[in-house]
Design an enzyme around this catalytic site. Structure first.
Site, PDB file in Angstrom:
ATOM      1  N   ILE A  52       1.233  -1.586  -0.260  1.00 14.90           N
ATOM      2  CA  ILE A  52       0.073  -0.548  -0.165  1.00 14.90           C
ATOM      3  C   ILE A  52       1.183   1.697  -0.036  1.00 14.90           C
ATOM      4  O   ILE A  52       1.538   1.771   1.395  1.00 14.90           O
ATOM      5  CB  ILE A  52      -1.074   0.083   0.829  1.00 14.90           C
ATOM      6  CG1 ILE A  52      -1.262  -1.485   0.801  1.00 14.90           C
ATOM      7  CG2 ILE A  52      -1.828   1.228   1.403  1.00 14.90           C
ATOM      8  CD1 ILE A  52      -1.964  -1.898   2.238  1.00 14.90           C
ATOM      9  N   GLU A  64       3.929  -7.907   2.610  1.00 17.74           N
ATOM     10  CA  GLU A  64       4.240  -9.205   3.644  1.00 17.74           C
ATOM     11  C   GLU A  64       4.111  -8.366   5.257  1.00 17.74           C
ATOM     12  O   GLU A  64       3.800  -9.255   6.042  1.00 17.74           O
ATOM     13  CB  GLU A  64       6.188  -9.245   3.345  1.00 17.74           C
ATOM     14  CG  GLU A  64       6.495  -9.865   1.888  1.00 17.74           C
ATOM     15  CD  GLU A  64       7.281  -8.476   1.313  1.00 17.74           C
ATOM     16  OE1 GLU A  64       6.600  -7.829   1.424  1.00 17.74           O
ATOM     17  OE2 GLU A  64       8.052  -9.505   0.142  1.00 17.74           O
ATOM     18  N   CYS A  96      10.581  -5.808   6.320  1.00 19.82           N
ATOM     19  CA  CYS A  96       9.813  -6.889   6.402  1.00 19.82           C
ATOM     20  C   CYS A  96      10.302  -8.663   6.829  1.00 19.82           C
ATOM     21  O   CYS A  96      10.296  -9.478   7.792  1.00 19.82           O
ATOM     22  CB  CYS A  96       9.287  -7.487   5.297  1.00 19.82           C
ATOM     23  SG  CYS A  96       8.622  -6.421   4.355  1.00 19.82           S
TER      24      CYS A  96
HETATM   25 ZN   LIG Z   1       9.488  -4.811   2.950  1.00 23.78          ZN
END
Ligand SMILES: [Zn+2]
Length: 146
Positions: A52, A64, A96
């Site tokens: 997003i 993720e 992530c």
């Molecule tokens: Zn990431």
């Protein structure tokens, strides 16, 4: 050394399909690089996420992390696997990897292209060797007290 969580072919396939569907929801007006993720937890639930993007770029969230935060916000604390689908089967970014490590240092990571073909499968430890997580933090705190 850690080993990745073993997955059945059915689990692997279901995660990739869920990640493909999540990717279709990506909001990426700036990069035009949609990412879909599907996360399997120890309870057997699957949480999906897409990236997003926000005009104020620092507020952007990867697919993720969207999936991971959805899982945690629903009470899940033990991640077993994640499938990530992008146009070029890219691996999760460093941020992530760190978030996933918090809840699943031994989890399996699957990277697939947008056609669903799996390009790579391995452990999160392969992507984040010598990762820093809750266990290391607790060890360090104990060491500091002695
Ligand atoms: Zn990431």
């Amino acid at each position: 050394m850690t080993t990745a969580t073993p997955l059945s072919d059915e689990q692997r396939r279901a995660l990739v399909i869920a990640a493909q569907a999540a990717r279709a929801q990506a909001y990426v007006p700036y990069s035009e690089y949609p990412v879909g993720a599907a996360l399997l937890t120890a309870s057997g639930q699957v949480f999906t996420g897409c990236n997003i993007e926000i005009a104020s770029f620092g507020a952007t969230c990867c697919g993720e992390r969207t999936a991971a935060f959805k899982a945690v916000s629903e009470g899940e604390r033990d991640f077993r696997a994640v499938a990530v689908v992008t146009s070029n089967a890219a691996a999760p970014c460093g941020i992530c990897r760190q978030v996933l490590y918090e809840f699943g240092p031994d989890m399996t990571v699957i990277l697939a292209g947008d056609d669903g073909a799996i390009a790579w499968e391995g452990s999160l430890a392969d992507l984040l060797p010598l990762g820093f997580g809750p266990k290391k933090l607790a060890e360090g705190q104990r060491a500091a007290q002695t």
